[in-house]
Every structure is written in structure tokens, then in C-alpha cells.
Design a protein around this motif. Structure first.
Motif, PDB file in Angstrom:
ATOM      1  N   MET A 152      -7.721  -0.027  -4.870  1.00  0.00           N
ATOM      2  CA  MET A 152      -6.729   0.494  -5.804  1.00  0.00           C
ATOM      3  C   MET A 152      -6.328  -0.545  -6.849  1.00  0.00           C
ATOM      4  O   MET A 152      -5.326  -0.374  -7.550  1.00  0.00           O
ATOM      5  N   LYS A 194       0.026   7.240   6.976  1.00  0.00           N
ATOM      6  CA  LYS A 194       0.765   7.527   5.748  1.00  0.00           C
ATOM      7  C   LYS A 194       0.261   6.659   4.591  1.00  0.00           C
ATOM      8  O   LYS A 194       0.243   7.097   3.435  1.00  0.00           O
ATOM      9  N   ALA A 195      -0.185   5.446   4.920  1.00  0.00           N
ATOM     10  CA  ALA A 195      -0.701   4.530   3.895  1.00  0.00           C
ATOM     11  C   ALA A 195      -2.142   4.850   3.509  1.00  0.00           C
ATOM     12  O   ALA A 195      -2.685   4.231   2.593  1.00  0.00           O
ATOM     13  N   GLY A 196      -2.767   5.796   4.217  1.00  0.00           N
ATOM     14  CA  GLY A 196      -4.142   6.176   3.894  1.00  0.00           C
ATOM     15  C   GLY A 196      -5.175   5.175   4.343  1.00  0.00           C
ATOM     16  O   GLY A 196      -6.263   5.085   3.760  1.00  0.00           O
ATOM     17  N   ARG A 201      -6.143  -2.129  -0.707  1.00  0.00           N
ATOM     18  CA  ARG A 201      -5.468  -2.683  -1.884  1.00  0.00           C
ATOM     19  C   ARG A 201      -6.506  -3.013  -2.963  1.00  0.00           C
ATOM     20  O   ARG A 201      -6.263  -2.794  -4.156  1.00  0.00           O
ATOM     21  N   GLN A 222       0.819  -1.208   0.000  1.00  0.00           N
ATOM     22  CA  GLN A 222       0.000   0.000   0.000  1.00  0.00           C
ATOM     23  C   GLN A 222       0.860   1.269   0.000  1.00  0.00           C
ATOM     24  O   GLN A 222       0.598   2.224  -0.737  1.00  0.00           O
ATOM     25  N   HIS A 256       2.504   1.613  -3.434  1.00  0.00           N
ATOM     26  CA  HIS A 256       1.504   1.967  -4.457  1.00  0.00           C
ATOM     27  C   HIS A 256       1.242   3.468  -4.456  1.00  0.00           C
ATOM     28  O   HIS A 256       1.130   4.095  -5.518  1.00  0.00           O
ATOM     29  N   ARG A 257       1.172   4.054  -3.269  1.00  0.00           N
ATOM     30  CA  ARG A 257       0.888   5.487  -3.165  1.00  0.00           C
ATOM     31  C   ARG A 257       2.044   6.344  -3.664  1.00  0.00           C
ATOM     32  O   ARG A 257       1.890   7.548  -3.875  1.00  0.00           O
ATOM     33  N   LYS A 258       3.195   5.723  -3.869  1.00  0.00           N
ATOM     34  CA  LYS A 258       4.346   6.422  -4.461  1.00  0.00           C
ATOM     35  C   LYS A 258       4.558   6.018  -5.918  1.00  0.00           C
ATOM     36  O   LYS A 258       5.594   6.331  -6.506  1.00  0.00           O
TER      37      LYS A 258
END
Length: 389
Positions: free
Chosen positions: A115, A58-60, A112, A19, A22-24
């Protein structure tokens, strides 16, 4: 199939890494040997350090955690007639939260899936290849059909019995282990917690822990023999023994009820070094295990994810390998401190088979020193809420 990071293991550490990456904009594929329902059915601890909570944010994936978690500003320690509190908030300015590992995992799965994260379940015959070269890949089968994932890096988040650690040659890795001569018998019951904070209780009869999952779901443990089996203990026998080990005022107000889950866990301390071999990185139980006394199991996995996530972000965004080159060094430096805290807290509050009268006096003296010394309590609190990354 091609991805940037292949993640072995679909538990909380593998999902959290996926996760965060993925956000990066960093692509991952997660391989899990069981089904999603099986993973979510595992009952695990749920005390989260400040650092773990920050990673979830931070991972939302922190919305439900922030709404439903129990914030704990301290804990209760007892040994026989001695009882005292340690105020984390006062001593460190921080706290911990209680939020079950199952709920952490559920939140991560939902994120996950939202997304379209790639998670492959029911994988068998997983093998990690060529991580000591520039083009690693992972092979596996699903329903008897062979598959292959080419990748840049492999993250081994597949636990103590997984393939990742075994991939590192014995000529490279060194393992350190201590097995404890007892286990923890734990039950889950639909009863209100006996106290707002956790109670860590030592006694001449053995250790006990009073914990919780929510306002009507409690988790209790007692130290037991390794030769015991869960079916050896009736619910009534468990409750009576728990009452003998915790302070009398809590024993009197304890609400008992039928167990909805009962199990025995052996205790061990374990570390493997190094945690990196070529393009393979070990995380969580694949690299280390702590006895549960210090509530560090899930939290040590989170610290590994912190170091690896930042290292991979650094190499992909900046072309700088400093983070991955020092991953094992940085992760192990913190792991050994967590191992020390878990080991020392276990020694502080458990009964040992060969314990002499002198040993018991020393144990009580250690408890009394912790009770009477603010600096000792500060050190305990710093370790419990989590040392900085």
C-alpha cells in the motif's frame, strides 16, 4: 514532512496501527530505529488471543495466518505428579492460535509495502515535541541528516527502552514494577512438538514450558537463575533438565536435537500511568510489560492498538474526542487484569528462592484447586483466550 499520525516503532504494534488506520484513509508515517531485517530477525512468542486474530483480519493481513496457524483449544498444566487439561473451547467457546510474532510482523510489512506505506528505517536521535500543545512534531536523523514530521498525534510503539515513555514528564507519569528473581532459558529446535497443546509445568526444580512454532519447530523454556548465561547450558544439559520438570510420559517421547537459537529472558511486571499525555499515546511495551507465563505480551499491545485505532477513527470521522480522552483509562483497565493473570500464573508454577515448606504446600493446593474446580478453570480459560476489549 506532514502526516496525521506519527508512529514511533516499526514492530508489530506500530505496523498494525498503521495498517488499520491506512484502511480508514488516515495517513501515518512509521519510524523504526533498526533495519527491516533486524526487526524480522527477533524471535518472540506467538500465541494470539481471539481479539488479536480479529484485528489481523480487520487489517486485511490474515490470509497466511489463517492457513498456517495452529489452533489451540486448550492447554496442559502439571505440577509434580499432578497433570490436567483446561479446555478453552468447552469453557469459553473460544481458542487461541500459535503463529509466530516474526510471521505477524512479516505479513504486516508486506501489507504496508503493498500500500506504499511510509516506513523510515535507521532513524536516530528521535525526539517528540510539543505533544502537550496543538501542533506536535517529531524530529530525527537518518545518515546524519535531520528530518522533521509535523503531525496531529504521536503513537509511541517503541518498546520499553524507547523515547516515547521518557517524553512524559516524571511529574506526570507513575511507574509500577515487580522484578522476579529468575529468568527463562529458551531454545528453538527443529524437532516436532512433544504435544499438540502447550504444556505449562511446575515442579520443585522450577518451571518449564513446552511450546511450538510449527510441526517441526519447537520452542522450549526452563526457569533458570538470573546469573546464568546461555553459554552455561549445553544442549544436552538443557534437554535433561527439561525432562526432569515435565510429566514422565512426555519426557519419554520428547524428541531432542541441536538448538538453533538459545537465549535467557529476565521476567518483570511493569506498568506506567497514564498512557496518554496530550497528543502522545503509549502502546505495548512502551507502557507495560508482563512476564511471559500468561502469553500476554503481544496481546496486551494488540488491545492498546484496538483502543487507539478506534479512538483515532472516531476523532477523524466524527470529530468526537471521547475515545482519545478515555484511551488511557480504557487501556489500563484491561492491562491491569492481564498483569494480574500473568503475575498469578507465574506465582502458581515457578519456584522462588525464599519459598518455605508452607509456601510450597500452598502452591500445590492452588494447583489442585485449579485441577478440581470447573469455575476456576473457566476463569483461567477466559483470561488465557483474552478478556473482551
Amino acid at each position: 514532512m506532514r502526516t496525521q499520525v506519527a508512529i514511533i516503532g516499526g514492530g508489530p504494534s506500530g505496523l498494525l496501527l498503521s495498517q488499520l488506520l491506512h484502511r480508514k484513509g488516515i495517513d501515518t508515517v512509521v519510524l523504526e530505529r533498526k533495519t527491516k531485517d533486524y526487526v524480522l530477525g527477533r524471535i518472540r512468542a506467538g500465541i494470539l488471543e481471539t481479539g488479536f486474530v480479529d484485528l489481523m483480519r480487520k487489517a486485511g493481513v490474515s490470509d497466511r495466518m489463517d492457513k498456517e496457524c495452529f489452533v489451540h483449544d486448550g492447554t496442559v498444566i502439571s505440577f509434580g505428579d499432578t497433570e490436567f487439561g483446561i479446555n478453552f473451547k468447552e469453557l469459553t467457546g473460544r481458542n487461541v492460535v500459535v503463529y509466530g510474532q516474526t510471521e505477524v510482523t512479516r505479513d504486516l510489512y508486506e501489507a504496508r509495502e503493498a500500500m506504499d506505506g511510509k516506513i523510515v528505517f535507521n532513524t536516530e536521535n528521535v525526539h517528540i515535541h510539543d505533544v502537550d500543545r496543538d501542533a506536535p512534531y517529531v524530529s530525527y536523523t537518518v545518515d546524519g541528516i535531520e528530518h522533521r514530521i509535523e503531525c496531529d498525534y504521536v503513537a509511541g510503539c517503541d518498546g520499553f527502552h524507547g523515547v516515547s515513555r521518557q517524553t512524559i514528564p516524571l511529574t506526570v507519569r507513575k511507574e509500577y514494577e515487580k522484578l522476579y528473581p529468575f529468568g527463562w532459558l529458551g531454545i528453538l529446535s527443529e524437532t516436532p512438538p512433544v504435544h499438540d497443546e502447550l504444556i505449562y509445568a511446575g515442579s520443585e526444580r522450577g518451571f518449564a514450558l513446552c511450546s511450538m512454532r510449527n510441526s517441526n519447530l519447537s520452542r522450549y523454556y526452563i526457569q533458570c537463575s538470573l546469573s546464568d548465561a546461555p553459554e552455561d547450558w549445553t544442549d544436552a544439559a538443557f534437554w535433561e533438565e527439561l525432562k526432569r520438570r515435565i510429566p514422565g510420559k512426555y519426557a519419554e517421547q520428547l524428541v531432542t536435537g541441536p538448538s538453533i537459537e538459545k537465549s535467557i529472558a529476565p521476567l518483570r511486571s511493569f506498568v506506567t500511568e497514564p498512557m496518554r499525555w496530550g497528543r502522545l499515546f503509549l502502546c505495548g511495551d512502551a507502557a507495560h510489560i508482563v512476564p511471559p507465563t500468561g502469553a500476554k505480551g503481544l496481546n496486551t499491545a494488540a488491545s492498546d492498538i484496538h483502543y487507539l485505532y478506534n479512538a483515532l477513527q472516531q476523532v477523524y470521522e466524527e470529530g468526537d474526542s471521547e475515545g482519545i480522552d478515555r484511551y488511557s483509562e480504557r487501556a489500563l483497565a484491561r492491562i491491569w487484569k492481564a498483569e494480574r493473570f500473568s503475575w498469578s500464573t507465574t506465582n502458581l508454577l515457578h519456584s522462588f528462592p525464599e519459598q518455605s515448606a508452607f509456601d510450597l504446600k500452598m502452591q500445590k493446593a492452588d494447583v489442585h484447586f485449579l485441577r478440581d474446580n470447573r469455575e476456576a478453570q473457566s476463569v483461567f480459560a477466559q483470561n488465557y483466550v483474552g478478556l473482551p476489549y
